[in-house]
Scaffold this active site. Structure first.
Site, PDB file in Angstrom:
ATOM      1  N   ARG A 135      28.819  10.501  75.503  1.00 46.32           N
ATOM      2  CA  ARG A 135      30.169  10.853  75.057  1.00 46.32           C
ATOM      3  C   ARG A 135      31.231  10.225  75.955  1.00 46.32           C
ATOM      4  NH1 ARG A 135      28.828  17.072  73.162  1.00 46.32           N
ATOM      5  NH2 ARG A 135      28.256  16.422  71.074  1.00 46.32           N
ATOM      6  N   LYS A 149      42.683  27.201  68.638  1.00 41.33           N
ATOM      7  CA  LYS A 149      42.762  26.230  67.547  1.00 41.33           C
ATOM      8  C   LYS A 149      44.103  26.405  66.829  1.00 41.33           C
ATOM      9  CE  LYS A 149      37.907  25.351  67.931  1.00 41.33           C
ATOM     10  NZ  LYS A 149      36.530  25.665  67.621  1.00 41.33           N
TER      11      LYS A 149
HETATM   12  C1  LIG Z   1      35.431  26.022  68.684  1.00 40.13           C
HETATM   13  C2  LIG Z   1      34.507  27.085  68.165  1.00 40.13           C
HETATM   14  C3  LIG Z   1      34.229  28.236  68.912  1.00 40.13           C
HETATM   15  C4  LIG Z   1      34.664  28.361  70.332  1.00 40.13           C
HETATM   16  O1  LIG Z   1      36.021  28.653  70.438  1.00 40.13           O
HETATM   17  P1  LIG Z   1      36.796  28.203  71.758  1.00 40.13           P
HETATM   18  O2  LIG Z   1      37.973  29.082  71.786  1.00 40.13           O
HETATM   19  O3  LIG Z   1      37.080  26.749  71.603  1.00 40.13           O
HETATM   20  O4  LIG Z   1      35.862  28.443  72.904  1.00 40.13           O
HETATM   21  C5  LIG Z   1      33.510  29.262  68.327  1.00 40.13           C
HETATM   22  N1  LIG Z   1      33.046  29.170  67.069  1.00 40.13           N
HETATM   23  C6  LIG Z   1      33.269  28.050  66.329  1.00 40.13           C
HETATM   24  C7  LIG Z   1      32.735  28.004  64.947  1.00 40.13           C
HETATM   25  C8  LIG Z   1      33.968  26.985  66.857  1.00 40.13           C
HETATM   26  O5  LIG Z   1      34.148  25.869  66.148  1.00 40.13           O
END
Ligand SMILES: *Cc1c(COP(=O)(O)O)cnc(C)c1O
Length: 408
Positions: A21, A248
């Site tokens: 990566r 996110k």
């Molecule tokens: C990104 C992700 C997580 C983890 O969340 P973070 O806040 O980035 O640690 C958990 N479940 C799924 C499905 C994800 O894509």
């Protein structure tokens, strides 16, 4: 023992499998997202458009969020200074948990340092509260859920992805007297498909199981107040534990679960990943509260987001590019080969100023390597036209089959 050689071998192994990566060194420009400056290894720079951010709604640059964070730093300083139990529960944390409980219409919520930790800590703890617990897990669950379920000291049964007949078979074959939990996601972010939540809830009721849903790729984006797909589908109240991230669509960082007060209280009391770590900084909590409140009240951002995703899909289909059948805001384009996938992404970045990370094995099965685009309300028509033109050129260059066409 030549320790260094062992580390070198390990890295070489990843390289030889084409899985090494390389991180893109990016600096985002607040107010101009999705534009960013990319710095190459040699220090030279160029401006790029980011096409694979999980800051799905651009909340990371929303002044409502950034000002709340600045204010909290001015008021309370940088870090929280402790674990939740030992001086690290600030007023900001308490307020955020109330906000999250309200978002999901649950009695309580429990904050973790990330979505990853919330899944791992919660799922690895439940067997301490429910001896004999059997966990039923979707085969495509995220690594954080798998990690928690692996640490779960009890039986686990994996059902084929979104295959509810298989889930029912496994439920029916399990001792009715044992406690059960169905663990699944709403939006699966690599394929862009969505679970049939009402049907899973019905099965859970029929077989006396609890439900645990990861709404990480849905919170902020679905439902009239942004509480996720369970809210959109009218079944939020039937889900026992809702897990989400603040990192996110909410544009900040942190993770949480929302559930009955007694469930949160028990997990709070037993989960090592909650107990033994410094709580998130007050500024993050303040930013998250501002972001959640903002998105609760701004459904038009969700509508704009869906429109942008639909628009990109339509443009790609029109150009005969192999869009995978996503039913959500994620737009995966199939390449089907790890070397091509990496090459296309390298050329897009270097020659077109388009940044999209290649998605290769083991994140997705071999032969389904893909580019995964995440259009946001800030991605303009012009950006989309440039992207599609670049992809058309590269598909010819790399001699990849187009949908319904012949390889050029
Ligand atoms: C990104 C992700 C997580 C983890 O969340 P973070 O806040 O980035 O640690 C958990 N479940 C799924 C499905 C994800 O894509």
């Amino acid at each position: 023992m030549d320790y260094k050689a062992a580390f070198e071998d390990a890295v070489q192994k990843v390289r030889s499998e084409g899985r090494y990566r390389v991180f893109a060194d990016l600096k985002r420009h607040r107010g101009q997202f999705p534009r960013a400056t990319w710095t190459r290894d040699d220090g030279s720079q160029c401006d790029v458009t980011v096409w694979c951010s999980n800051d799905y709604l651009g909340q990371g640059q929303n002044p409502v969020v950034t000002e709340a964070m600045k204010k909290a730093i001015d008021e309370a300083g940088s870090g929280s200074g402790g674990t939740r139990n030992i001086s690290g529960t600030t007023h900001y944390h308490v307020e955020l948990e109330h906000e999250l409980a309200d978002l999901h219409q649950k009695e309580a919520a429990l904050l973790f340092t990330s979505g990853y930790v919330s899944n791992e800590a919660s799922l690895s703890t439940l067997h301490k509260i429910l001896p004999g617990l059997v966990i039923f897990s979707d085969a495509l669950n995220h690594n954080s859920m798998i990690s928690g379920i692996r640490a779960h000291k009890g039986e686990k049964k994996i059902f084929r992805h979104n295959d509810l007949e298989h889930l029912e078979e496994l439920l029916a074959a399990t001792d009715p007297a044992l406690p059960k939990l169905i663990a699944f996601e709403s939006v699966y972010s690599m394929d862009g498909d969505i679970a049939d939540i009402p049907a899973i809830v019905a099965l859970a009721k029929a077989y006396g199981a609890m439900t645990y849903i990861d709404e990480v790729h849905a919170v902020g984006m679905y439902g009239p107040r942004g509480a996720g797909v369970a809210e959109r589908d009218g079944v939020m109240a039937e889900i026992d534990i809702i897990e989400g991230t603040l990192g996110k669509a909410f544009g900040v960082m942190g993770g949480y679960i929302a559930a009955d007060a007694v469930i949160c209280d028990a997990i709070r009391s037993y989960a090592d990943g909650f107990i033994f770590t410094t709580s998130i900084p007050p500024a993050l909590a303040a930013g998250a509260v501002a972001s959640i409140r903002y998105l609760k009240a701004h459904n038009e951002i969700r509508e704009a987001h869906q429109e942008r995703a639909a628009s990109l899909k339509a443009r790609l289909i029109k150009a005969g590019l192999p869009v995978m059948p996503s039913v959500c805001h994620i737009v995966p384009v199939l390449v089907g080969d790890a070397v091509h996938c990496k090459m296309i992404s390298d050329i897009l970045l270097e020659d077109f100023g388009i940044y999209v990370q290649p998605i290769n094995y083991p994140t997705v099965p071999r032969g389904t390597e893909r580019l995964r685009f995440t259009p946001t309300p800030a991605h303009t028509d012009e950006m989309m036209d440039k992207l599609v033109a670049a992809l058309e050129q590269l598909w010819v260059h790399c001699n990849i089959q187009r949908v319904g066409g012949v390889a050029a």
